[in-house]
Design a protein around this motif. Sequence first.
Motif, PDB file in Angstrom:
ATOM      1  N   ALA A 181       0.824  -1.202   0.000  1.00 14.71           N
ATOM      2  CA  ALA A 181       0.000   0.000   0.000  1.00 14.71           C
ATOM      3  C   ALA A 181       0.864   1.260   0.000  1.00 14.71           C
ATOM      4  O   ALA A 181       0.574   2.228  -0.719  1.00 14.71           O
ATOM      5  N   GLU A 182       1.937   1.253   0.801  1.00 11.62           N
ATOM      6  CA  GLU A 182       2.809   2.425   0.809  1.00 11.62           C
ATOM      7  C   GLU A 182       3.526   2.593  -0.530  1.00 11.62           C
ATOM      8  O   GLU A 182       3.646   3.723  -1.030  1.00 11.62           O
ATOM      9  N   GLU A 183       3.984   1.505  -1.109  1.00 11.03           N
ATOM     10  CA  GLU A 183       4.627   1.593  -2.420  1.00 11.03           C
ATOM     11  C   GLU A 183       3.667   2.152  -3.465  1.00 11.03           C
ATOM     12  O   GLU A 183       4.049   2.969  -4.312  1.00 11.03           O
ATOM     13  N   LEU A 184       2.426   1.715  -3.406  1.00 12.07           N
ATOM     14  CA  LEU A 184       1.405   2.186  -4.340  1.00 12.07           C
ATOM     15  C   LEU A 184       1.177   3.686  -4.191  1.00 12.07           C
ATOM     16  O   LEU A 184       1.150   4.433  -5.184  1.00 12.07           O
ATOM     17  N   ILE A 185       1.047   4.148  -2.953  1.00 11.34           N
ATOM     18  CA  ILE A 185       0.829   5.571  -2.699  1.00 11.34           C
ATOM     19  C   ILE A 185       2.032   6.391  -3.150  1.00 11.34           C
ATOM     20  O   ILE A 185       1.891   7.447  -3.782  1.00 11.34           O
ATOM     21  N   ARG A 186       3.216   5.909  -2.838  1.00 11.37           N
ATOM     22  CA  ARG A 186       4.435   6.616  -3.261  1.00 11.37           C
ATOM     23  C   ARG A 186       4.515   6.710  -4.793  1.00 11.37           C
ATOM     24  O   ARG A 186       4.928   7.739  -5.338  1.00 11.37           O
ATOM     25  N   GLY A 187       4.134   5.649  -5.462  1.00  9.74           N
ATOM     26  CA  GLY A 187       4.158   5.674  -6.912  1.00  9.74           C
ATOM     27  C   GLY A 187       3.213   6.716  -7.481  1.00  9.74           C
ATOM     28  O   GLY A 187       3.575   7.481  -8.397  1.00  9.74           O
ATOM     29  N   HIS A 188       1.993   6.779  -6.944  1.00 10.30           N
ATOM     30  CA  HIS A 188       1.010   7.787  -7.378  1.00 10.30           C
ATOM     31  C   HIS A 188       1.536   9.197  -7.119  1.00 10.30           C
ATOM     32  O   HIS A 188       1.418  10.084  -7.975  1.00 10.30           O
ATOM     33  N   LEU A 189       2.092   9.415  -5.930  1.00 10.30           N
ATOM     34  CA  LEU A 189       2.601  10.745  -5.592  1.00 10.30           C
ATOM     35  C   LEU A 189       3.790  11.129  -6.470  1.00 10.30           C
ATOM     36  O   LEU A 189       3.939  12.297  -6.843  1.00 10.30           O
ATOM     37  N   GLY A 190       4.637  10.157  -6.793  1.00 11.34           N
ATOM     38  CA  GLY A 190       5.776  10.445  -7.657  1.00 11.34           C
ATOM     39  C   GLY A 190       5.355  10.976  -9.009  1.00 11.34           C
ATOM     40  O   GLY A 190       6.053  11.806  -9.614  1.00 11.34           O
ATOM     41  N   ARG A 191       4.194  10.508  -9.479  1.00 15.29           N
ATOM     42  CA  ARG A 191       3.688  10.980 -10.768  1.00 15.29           C
ATOM     43  C   ARG A 191       2.894  12.272 -10.637  1.00 15.29           C
ATOM     44  O   ARG A 191       3.003  13.162 -11.482  1.00 15.29           O
ATOM     45  N   ALA A 192       2.074  12.377  -9.593  1.00 12.30           N
ATOM     46  CA  ALA A 192       1.165  13.521  -9.470  1.00 12.30           C
ATOM     47  C   ALA A 192       1.789  14.718  -8.764  1.00 12.30           C
ATOM     48  O   ALA A 192       1.422  15.865  -9.052  1.00 12.30           O
ATOM     49  N   ARG A 193       2.711  14.466  -7.820  1.00  9.02           N
ATOM     50  CA  ARG A 193       3.329  15.541  -7.048  1.00  9.02           C
ATOM     51  C   ARG A 193       4.834  15.286  -6.923  1.00  9.02           C
ATOM     52  O   ARG A 193       5.357  15.079  -5.832  1.00  9.02           O
ATOM     53  N   PRO A 194       5.548  15.302  -8.043  1.00  8.02           N
ATOM     54  CA  PRO A 194       6.972  14.918  -8.013  1.00  8.02           C
ATOM     55  C   PRO A 194       7.850  15.845  -7.183  1.00  8.02           C
ATOM     56  O   PRO A 194       8.941  15.444  -6.774  1.00  8.02           O
ATOM     57  N   ARG A 195       7.401  17.050  -6.923  1.00  4.53           N
ATOM     58  CA  ARG A 195       8.214  17.993  -6.142  1.00  4.53           C
ATOM     59  C   ARG A 195       7.986  17.860  -4.637  1.00  4.53           C
ATOM     60  O   ARG A 195       8.727  18.454  -3.844  1.00  4.53           O
ATOM     61  N   ASP A 196       6.970  17.138  -4.246  1.00  3.40           N
ATOM     62  CA  ASP A 196       6.646  17.009  -2.827  1.00  3.40           C
ATOM     63  C   ASP A 196       7.471  15.895  -2.183  1.00  3.40           C
ATOM     64  O   ASP A 196       7.758  14.871  -2.811  1.00  3.40           O
ATOM     65  N   ALA A 197       7.813  16.084  -0.923  1.00  2.03           N
ATOM     66  CA  ALA A 197       8.488  15.047  -0.147  1.00  2.03           C
ATOM     67  C   ALA A 197       7.461  14.044   0.373  1.00  2.03           C
ATOM     68  O   ALA A 197       6.251  14.323   0.408  1.00  2.03           O
ATOM     69  N   ILE A 198       7.958  12.881   0.772  1.00  2.00           N
ATOM     70  CA  ILE A 198       7.100  11.823   1.310  1.00  2.00           C
ATOM     71  C   ILE A 198       7.751  11.247   2.560  1.00  2.00           C
ATOM     72  O   ILE A 198       8.944  10.947   2.567  1.00  2.00           O
ATOM     73  N   LEU A 199       6.953  11.070   3.606  1.00  2.00           N
ATOM     74  CA  LEU A 199       7.367  10.352   4.814  1.00  2.00           C
ATOM     75  C   LEU A 199       6.376   9.226   5.038  1.00  2.00           C
ATOM     76  O   LEU A 199       5.176   9.472   5.178  1.00  2.00           O
ATOM     77  N   GLY A 200       6.863   8.000   5.044  1.00  5.03           N
ATOM     78  CA  GLY A 200       5.999   6.858   5.285  1.00  5.03           C
ATOM     79  C   GLY A 200       6.546   5.971   6.376  1.00  5.03           C
ATOM     80  O   GLY A 200       7.755   5.939   6.626  1.00  5.03           O
ATOM     81  N   GLU A 201       5.663   5.235   7.019  1.00  4.15           N
ATOM     82  CA  GLU A 201       6.086   4.381   8.135  1.00  4.15           C
ATOM     83  C   GLU A 201       7.060   3.301   7.686  1.00  4.15           C
ATOM     84  O   GLU A 201       8.020   2.996   8.397  1.00  4.15           O
TER      85      GLU A 201
END
Length: 266
Positions: free
Chosen positions: A49-69
Amino acid sequence: MPDYRDDLRLAHVLADAADAATMDRFKALDLKVETKPDMTPVSEADKAAEELIRGHLGRARPRDAILGEEYGVEGTGPRRWVIDPIDGTKNYVRGVPVWATLIALMEAGEGGYQPVVGVVSAPALARRWWASKGHGAFTGRSLSSASRLRVSQVSRMKDASFAYSSLSGWEERSLLDGFLDLSREVWRTRAYGDFWPYMMVAEGSVDICAEPELSLWDMAATAIVVTEAGGSFTGLDGRPGPHSGNAAASNGILHDELLGYLNQRY
């Protein structure tokens, strides 16, 4: 005031994708579960689930940082998405339906990063809650089919419903006496656990809740839902927001009294 509608819509898309992935493996007999260094469980569904969310964010918000558990911090900048792919993994791996994906967007500001968007999606309960800064908190099936969340107006501890996760954490931190005093004072106590008490505070069915140890990804999404519903969300130290490593949430009216009980030392 900034308009976070596009970010909120994206957070719902992320939650939809995560819900499909987690429900697909919920109660699977061949679910793979590992133990992390901190002795907490992580399932293949958490990671997927985290990998899936990160993948979506990488495409939709490539400039934003991500912190995941599960995979830590990726990127830098004034905007950071904070993800708990499954809040309530112990429930998830045992087939208990009380678990949720938590997705928050935080922006840098005074006092550090603060949540501006939050989505809490509990697909096994068929429930979802969300909020954006300055625009209120809601629950429902979708953005177009939702009802506004508002905290309760209970003003006396003896009439309050108090929710928590477990007793052990309070005892380990020498906070059990105050916790027990509070539990004797209130009308009702229930150990619903994880994200759910905070959502019930937001919708007014619970008046106060608290946990003695949490991570940012446990709190970022729940904090904005509670505050946008009119409640208070702080650490046990009274610091507003999800930055204290623990949490106290209330309808606001009872907050100071709640903190007073939970900070007792003997």
